[in-house]
Design a protein around this motif. Structure first.
Motif, mmCIF file in Angstrom:
data_model
loop_
_atom_site.group_PDB
_atom_site.id
_atom_site.type_symbol
_atom_site.label_atom_id
_atom_site.label_comp_id
_atom_site.label_asym_id
_atom_site.label_seq_id
_atom_site.Cartn_x
_atom_site.Cartn_y
_atom_site.Cartn_z
ATOM 1 N N GLY A 9 0.725 -1.217 -0.144
ATOM 2 C CA GLY A 9 -0.053 0.051 -0.098
ATOM 3 C C GLY A 9 0.828 1.220 0.210
ATOM 4 N N ASN A 10 0.443 2.284 0.543
ATOM 5 C CA ASN A 10 1.085 3.535 0.445
ATOM 6 C C ASN A 10 2.463 3.439 1.086
ATOM 7 O OD1 ASN A 10 -0.932 5.165 -0.822
ATOM 8 N ND2 ASN A 10 -2.031 5.564 1.147
ATOM 9 N N MET A 11 2.372 2.771 2.343
ATOM 10 C CA MET A 11 3.685 3.054 3.121
ATOM 11 C C MET A 11 4.624 1.741 2.671
ATOM 12 S SD MET A 11 3.798 5.492 4.712
ATOM 13 C CE MET A 11 5.751 5.014 5.030
ATOM 14 N N GLY A 12 4.141 0.484 2.322
ATOM 15 C CA GLY A 12 4.862 -0.740 1.782
ATOM 16 C C GLY A 12 5.616 -0.312 0.464
ATOM 17 N N GLY A 13 4.525 0.395 -0.427
ATOM 18 C CA GLY A 13 5.093 0.333 -1.789
ATOM 19 C C GLY A 13 6.098 1.624 -1.828
ATOM 20 N N SER A 14 5.934 2.695 -0.705
ATOM 21 C CA SER A 14 6.695 3.731 -0.729
ATOM 22 C C SER A 14 8.212 3.341 -0.404
ATOM 23 C CB SER A 14 6.220 4.809 0.091
ATOM 24 O OG SER A 14 5.432 5.369 -0.556
ATOM 25 N N ILE A 15 8.223 2.298 0.659
ATOM 26 C CA ILE A 15 9.546 1.873 1.221
ATOM 27 C C ILE A 15 10.189 1.128 0.228
ATOM 28 C CG2 ILE A 15 10.458 0.204 3.048
ATOM 29 C CD1 ILE A 15 8.339 1.241 4.890
ATOM 30 N N ALA A 16 9.483 0.238 -0.492
ATOM 31 C CA ALA A 16 10.108 -0.579 -1.486
ATOM 32 C C ALA A 16 10.756 0.284 -2.784
ATOM 33 C CB ALA A 16 8.984 -1.473 -2.273
ATOM 34 N N ARG A 17 10.065 1.234 -3.033
ATOM 35 C CA ARG A 17 10.563 2.236 -4.135
ATOM 36 C C ARG A 17 11.790 2.986 -3.439
ATOM 37 N NH1 ARG A 17 5.096 2.207 -4.576
ATOM 38 N NH2 ARG A 17 4.471 2.030 -7.002
ATOM 39 N N GLY A 18 11.760 3.442 -2.391
ATOM 40 C CA GLY A 18 13.017 3.858 -1.665
ATOM 41 C C GLY A 18 14.140 3.007 -1.667
ATOM 42 N N LEU A 19 13.694 1.854 -1.134
ATOM 43 C CA LEU A 19 14.865 0.750 -0.996
ATOM 44 C C LEU A 19 15.594 0.598 -2.489
ATOM 45 C CD1 LEU A 19 13.402 -1.815 1.347
ATOM 46 C CD2 LEU A 19 15.473 -0.576 1.794
ATOM 47 N N ALA A 20 14.645 0.527 -3.483
ATOM 48 C CA ALA A 20 15.205 0.246 -4.681
ATOM 49 C C ALA A 20 15.949 1.405 -5.296
ATOM 50 C CB ALA A 20 14.005 -0.049 -5.616
ATOM 51 N N LYS A 21 15.821 2.712 -4.865
ATOM 52 C CA LYS A 21 16.509 3.906 -5.288
ATOM 53 C C LYS A 21 17.841 3.809 -4.737
ATOM 54 C CE LYS A 21 12.348 6.588 -6.958
ATOM 55 N NZ LYS A 21 11.630 7.690 -6.599
ATOM 56 N N GLY A 22 17.693 3.395 -3.532
ATOM 57 C CA GLY A 22 19.126 3.452 -2.676
ATOM 58 C C GLY A 22 20.157 2.641 -3.240
ATOM 59 N N SER A 23 21.302 2.648 -2.548
ATOM 60 C CA SER A 23 22.570 1.580 -3.063
ATOM 61 C C SER A 23 22.731 0.664 -1.980
ATOM 62 C CB SER A 23 23.751 2.558 -3.108
ATOM 63 O OG SER A 23 24.142 3.226 -1.954
ATOM 64 N N LEU A 24 22.241 0.365 -1.062
ATOM 65 C CA LEU A 24 22.824 -0.720 -0.061
ATOM 66 C C LEU A 24 21.848 -1.938 -0.402
ATOM 67 C CD1 LEU A 24 22.587 1.150 3.511
ATOM 68 C CD2 LEU A 24 24.556 0.560 2.141
ATOM 69 N N ILE A 25 20.843 -2.030 -0.962
ATOM 70 C CA ILE A 25 20.103 -3.037 -1.062
ATOM 71 C C ILE A 25 19.817 -3.415 -2.725
ATOM 72 C CG2 ILE A 25 17.863 -4.309 -0.793
ATOM 73 C CD1 ILE A 25 19.729 -4.151 1.817
ATOM 74 N N ASP A 26 20.183 -4.364 -3.169
ATOM 75 C CA ASP A 26 20.097 -4.554 -4.712
ATOM 76 C C ASP A 26 18.339 -4.796 -4.774
ATOM 77 O OD1 ASP A 26 22.736 -4.462 -5.544
ATOM 78 O OD2 ASP A 26 22.881 -6.541 -5.153
ATOM 79 N N ASP A 27 17.816 -4.411 -5.998
ATOM 80 C CA ASP A 27 16.406 -4.828 -6.302
ATOM 81 C C ASP A 27 15.983 -6.256 -6.161
ATOM 82 O OD1 ASP A 27 16.574 -2.060 -6.999
ATOM 83 O OD2 ASP A 27 15.733 -2.378 -8.916
ATOM 84 N N SER A 28 17.191 -7.070 -6.512
ATOM 85 C CA SER A 28 16.816 -8.499 -6.619
ATOM 86 C C SER A 28 16.702 -9.257 -5.214
ATOM 87 C CB SER A 28 17.944 -9.207 -7.364
ATOM 88 O OG SER A 28 19.253 -8.882 -6.762
ATOM 89 N N ASP A 29 16.949 -8.251 -4.190
ATOM 90 C CA ASP A 29 17.131 -8.600 -2.592
ATOM 91 C C ASP A 29 15.878 -8.252 -2.040
ATOM 92 O OD1 ASP A 29 19.322 -10.204 -2.926
ATOM 93 O OD2 ASP A 29 20.719 -8.572 -2.464
ATOM 94 N N ILE A 30 14.914 -7.423 -2.710
ATOM 95 C CA ILE A 30 13.659 -6.967 -2.206
ATOM 96 C C ILE A 30 12.403 -7.920 -2.858
ATOM 97 C CG2 ILE A 30 12.195 -5.169 -2.017
ATOM 98 C CD1 ILE A 30 14.574 -3.167 -2.865
ATOM 99 N N ILE A 31 11.758 -8.346 -1.939
ATOM 100 C CA ILE A 31 10.346 -8.998 -2.048
ATOM 101 C C ILE A 31 9.248 -8.364 -1.508
ATOM 102 C CG2 ILE A 31 10.795 -10.919 -0.535
ATOM 103 C CD1 ILE A 31 9.243 -12.944 -2.501
ATOM 104 N N VAL A 32 8.148 -8.157 -2.368
ATOM 105 C CA VAL A 32 6.911 -7.380 -1.664
ATOM 106 C C VAL A 32 5.826 -8.278 -1.809
ATOM 107 C CG1 VAL A 32 5.660 -5.432 -1.774
ATOM 108 C CG2 VAL A 32 8.043 -5.328 -2.560
ATOM 109 N N SER A 33 4.960 -8.565 -0.827
ATOM 110 C CA SER A 33 3.828 -9.297 -0.902
ATOM 111 C C SER A 33 2.469 -8.391 -0.612
ATOM 112 C CB SER A 33 3.755 -10.501 0.063
ATOM 113 O OG SER A 33 3.640 -10.018 1.258
#
Length: 182
Positions: A9-33
């Motif tokens: 939702g608003n927060m989960g989606g926003s956090i996922a987008r922020g993590l994906a834009k950052g440099s510490l976590i690769d997109d491939s290491d993020i899973i969203v349900s």
């Protein structure tokens, strides 16, 4: 470091987008349900490297960090299906759900937990994020603060200050902006 986000939702989606834009976590290491596919499809279109699923337990399995971004009234049923392990780090974005309450829903109540109060600007790396910690060590605290500082300003506060900080950092801003808009 694998991160599962439960709720798109608003927060989960926003956090996922922020993590994906950052440099510490690769997109491939993020899973969203998320229970519905629409928000997941939109997220996947923006960030093709992110994994998505409708199965919360599948998302949490193998994750080092599990971020609960669901409404407070969904915490109990969602937590019961996750069966988190003590080596995982739990981060809750659910307003009003204390560490004590969260501890009732995990297999290992001594697991490392954080309560997070971000705002949706986290998707643009401009959030003011407040963090409280329980059963964590210095290394975990530093990592979480570093991770979320990529997405804006971060402040570690005691849990007993979360309610007041939430009113100032999230709800309060919305009320002021509504006033200005009017």
């Amino acid at each position: 470091m694998k991160i599962a986000i439960i709720g798109a939702g608003n927060m989960g989606g926003s956090i996922a987008r922020g993590l994906a834009k950052g440099s510490l976590i690769d997109d491939s290491d993020i899973i969203v349900s998320n229970p519905s596919a629409g928000k997941l499809e939109k997220l996947k279109k923006e960030f093709p490297g992110i994994s998505v699923t409708n199965n919360n337990a599948e998302a949490a399995t193998g994750a080092d960090i599990v971020i609960l971004a669901v409404k407070p009234w969904f915490i109990e049923p969602v937590m019961r299906e996750l069966k988190l392990k003590s080596k995982q780090i739990l981060i809750s974005v659910a307003a009003g759900i204390s560490f004590e309450e969260l501890a009732h829903y995990v297999v290992a109540p001594e697991m490392a937990m954080f309560r997070l109060i971000p705002n949706t600007a986290i998707s643009e790396l401009e959030s003011m994020t407040l963090v409280a910690a329980r059963n964590t060590n210095d290394e975990q605290d530093k990592f979480i603060l570093r991770l979320f500082s990529e997405m804006g300003t971060v402040m570690l506060i005691p849990e007993d200050k979360i309610a007041a900080a939430t009113a100032l950092a999230s709800c309060g801003i919305a009320y002021v902006l509504k006033y200005v808009q009017a």
